[in-house]
Design a protein around this motif. Structure first.
Motif, PDB file in Angstrom:
ATOM      1  N   VAL A 131      15.365 -28.382 -19.166  1.00  0.00           N
ATOM      2  CA  VAL A 131      15.659 -26.949 -19.030  1.00  0.00           C
ATOM      3  C   VAL A 131      16.931 -26.607 -19.805  1.00  0.00           C
ATOM      4  N   ARG A 132      17.972 -27.417 -19.645  1.00  0.00           N
ATOM      5  CA  ARG A 132      19.221 -27.195 -20.379  1.00  0.00           C
ATOM      6  C   ARG A 132      18.979 -27.203 -21.885  1.00  0.00           C
ATOM      7  N   ASP A 133      18.239 -28.190 -22.366  1.00  0.00           N
ATOM      8  CA  ASP A 133      17.981 -28.304 -23.799  1.00  0.00           C
ATOM      9  C   ASP A 133      17.163 -27.123 -24.320  1.00  0.00           C
ATOM     10  N   TYR A 134      16.226 -26.641 -23.525  1.00  0.00           N
ATOM     11  CA  TYR A 134      15.433 -25.476 -23.924  1.00  0.00           C
ATOM     12  C   TYR A 134      16.350 -24.259 -24.076  1.00  0.00           C
ATOM     13  N   LEU A 135      17.254 -24.055 -23.123  1.00  0.00           N
ATOM     14  CA  LEU A 135      18.186 -22.928 -23.198  1.00  0.00           C
ATOM     15  C   LEU A 135      19.127 -23.072 -24.393  1.00  0.00           C
ATOM     16  N   ARG A 136      19.582 -24.294 -24.673  1.00  0.00           N
ATOM     17  CA  ARG A 136      20.429 -24.531 -25.849  1.00  0.00           C
ATOM     18  C   ARG A 136      19.680 -24.172 -27.132  1.00  0.00           C
ATOM     19  N   ASN A 137      18.417 -24.570 -27.211  1.00  0.00           N
ATOM     20  CA  ASN A 137      17.614 -24.266 -28.401  1.00  0.00           C
ATOM     21  C   ASN A 137      17.408 -22.773 -28.593  1.00  0.00           C
ATOM     22  N   LEU A 138      17.559 -22.004 -27.514  1.00  0.00           N
ATOM     23  CA  LEU A 138      17.443 -20.547 -27.600  1.00  0.00           C
ATOM     24  C   LEU A 138      18.799 -19.884 -27.869  1.00  0.00           C
ATOM     25  N   GLY A 139      19.830 -20.677 -28.128  1.00  0.00           N
ATOM     26  CA  GLY A 139      21.121 -20.131 -28.534  1.00  0.00           C
ATOM     27  C   GLY A 139      22.169 -20.009 -27.451  1.00  0.00           C
ATOM     28  N   VAL A 140      21.912 -20.532 -26.257  1.00  0.00           N
ATOM     29  CA  VAL A 140      22.931 -20.517 -25.206  1.00  0.00           C
ATOM     30  C   VAL A 140      23.969 -21.586 -25.555  1.00  0.00           C
ATOM     31  N   ALA A 141      25.229 -21.228 -25.446  1.00  0.00           N
ATOM     32  CA  ALA A 141      26.311 -22.157 -25.796  1.00  0.00           C
ATOM     33  C   ALA A 141      26.283 -23.380 -24.882  1.00  0.00           C
ATOM     34  N   PRO A 142      26.402 -24.568 -25.455  1.00  0.00           N
ATOM     35  CA  PRO A 142      26.407 -25.786 -24.631  1.00  0.00           C
ATOM     36  C   PRO A 142      27.465 -25.767 -23.531  1.00  0.00           C
ATOM     37  N   ALA A 143      28.606 -25.131 -23.782  1.00  0.00           N
ATOM     38  CA  ALA A 143      29.670 -25.078 -22.769  1.00  0.00           C
ATOM     39  C   ALA A 143      29.271 -24.261 -21.547  1.00  0.00           C
ATOM     40  N   LEU A 158      16.248 -15.515 -19.464  1.00  0.00           N
ATOM     41  CA  LEU A 158      17.513 -16.053 -18.978  1.00  0.00           C
ATOM     42  C   LEU A 158      18.447 -16.365 -20.148  1.00  0.00           C
ATOM     43  N   ALA A 159      17.921 -16.936 -21.208  1.00  0.00           N
ATOM     44  CA  ALA A 159      18.747 -17.255 -22.377  1.00  0.00           C
ATOM     45  C   ALA A 159      19.351 -15.987 -22.977  1.00  0.00           C
ATOM     46  N   THR A 160      18.576 -14.929 -23.065  1.00  0.00           N
ATOM     47  CA  THR A 160      19.090 -13.660 -23.575  1.00  0.00           C
ATOM     48  C   THR A 160      20.241 -13.167 -22.707  1.00  0.00           C
ATOM     49  N   ALA A 161      20.066 -13.209 -21.401  1.00  0.00           N
ATOM     50  CA  ALA A 161      21.113 -12.758 -20.482  1.00  0.00           C
ATOM     51  C   ALA A 161      22.368 -13.624 -20.609  1.00  0.00           C
ATOM     52  N   LEU A 162      22.203 -14.916 -20.774  1.00  0.00           N
ATOM     53  CA  LEU A 162      23.359 -15.806 -20.894  1.00  0.00           C
ATOM     54  C   LEU A 162      24.092 -15.612 -22.218  1.00  0.00           C
ATOM     55  N   ARG A 163      23.362 -15.351 -23.289  1.00  0.00           N
ATOM     56  CA  ARG A 163      24.023 -15.092 -24.572  1.00  0.00           C
ATOM     57  C   ARG A 163      24.851 -13.811 -24.497  1.00  0.00           C
ATOM     58  N   GLU A 164      24.418 -12.841 -23.695  1.00  0.00           N
ATOM     59  CA  GLU A 164      25.154 -11.590 -23.526  1.00  0.00           C
ATOM     60  C   GLU A 164      26.353 -11.752 -22.600  1.00  0.00           C
ATOM     61  N   ARG A 165      26.411 -12.846 -21.858  1.00  0.00           N
ATOM     62  CA  ARG A 165      27.497 -13.098 -20.903  1.00  0.00           C
ATOM     63  C   ARG A 165      28.103 -14.475 -21.173  1.00  0.00           C
TER      64      ARG A 165
END
Length: 182
Positions: free
Chosen positions: A126-138, A88-95
């Motif tokens: 869950v949010r913090d885990y995704l942030r740690n994987l490089g998903v933008a906080p915004a 999911l983090a990979t997909a969010l970083r791409e979008r």
């Protein structure tokens, strides 16, 4: 002399027209086999906000995520959830225009206040885990529903397990901005 000047003017104006860029399409590159004429330009169809909305939904359509389940009275991620969150983090970083709301849920065991707090902790982990994987906080927001939105109303261990979860809701920032301005 006037004919020469007129001919030169026609050639220059035709050359100027030929150097303008046009919208490319599959029919632009196909020769006209019937009469050896040069291909003609095809006018582009103007995009509407409905087209943009459809495009945003199409891009988000590929985004889906199963709920993240938790143990009783816990906000610790299980190992099996981490792989799904990595994808999911990979997909969010791409979008980067995609926004996600993580909603925290609990079973009905415990007080309403306790369950709201526990649901918040689950969504936050869950949010913090995704942030740690490089998903933008915004891109990430959280909400807790506690026990208010159960998947199952049954009073069984299996129903309680299904209700202890974090879920995802996806939206497009472009779509939300446009909706607010209308």
């Amino acid at each position: 002399m006037n004919r020469t000047l007129l001919s030169l003017l026609v050639v220059v104006s035709l050359t100027g027209c030929a150097s303008k860029q046009k919208t490319s399409s599959a029919t632009d590159t196909l020769p006209d086999s019937h009469n050896n004429r040069a291909p003609t330009a095809v006018a582009a169809t103007p995009r509407t906000s409905a087209d943009d909305d459809e495009e945003a939904l199409r891009r988000m359509g590929a985004l889906a995520a199963d709920p993240v389940y938790f143990e009783l009275d816990s906000a610790t991620l299980k190992p099996e959830s981490r792989e799904m969150l990595n994808q999911l983090a990979t997909a969010l970083r791409e979008r980067p225009a995609t926004r996600v709301t993580v909603s925290g849920h609990t079973c009905e065991l415990g007080t309403v206040e306790y369950n709201i707090a526990l649901g918040h902790r689950r969504a936050a982990v869950v949010r913090d885990y995704l942030r740690n994987l490089g998903v933008a906080p915004a891109q990430l927001s959280i909400i807790s529903y506690g026990e208010e939105r159960p998947l199952s109303e049954a009073h069984t261990d299996e129903a309680f397990r299904k209700n202890r979860r974090a879920e995802f809701t996806f939206s497009s920032a472009e779509h939300a901005t446009r909706a607010k301005s209308h």
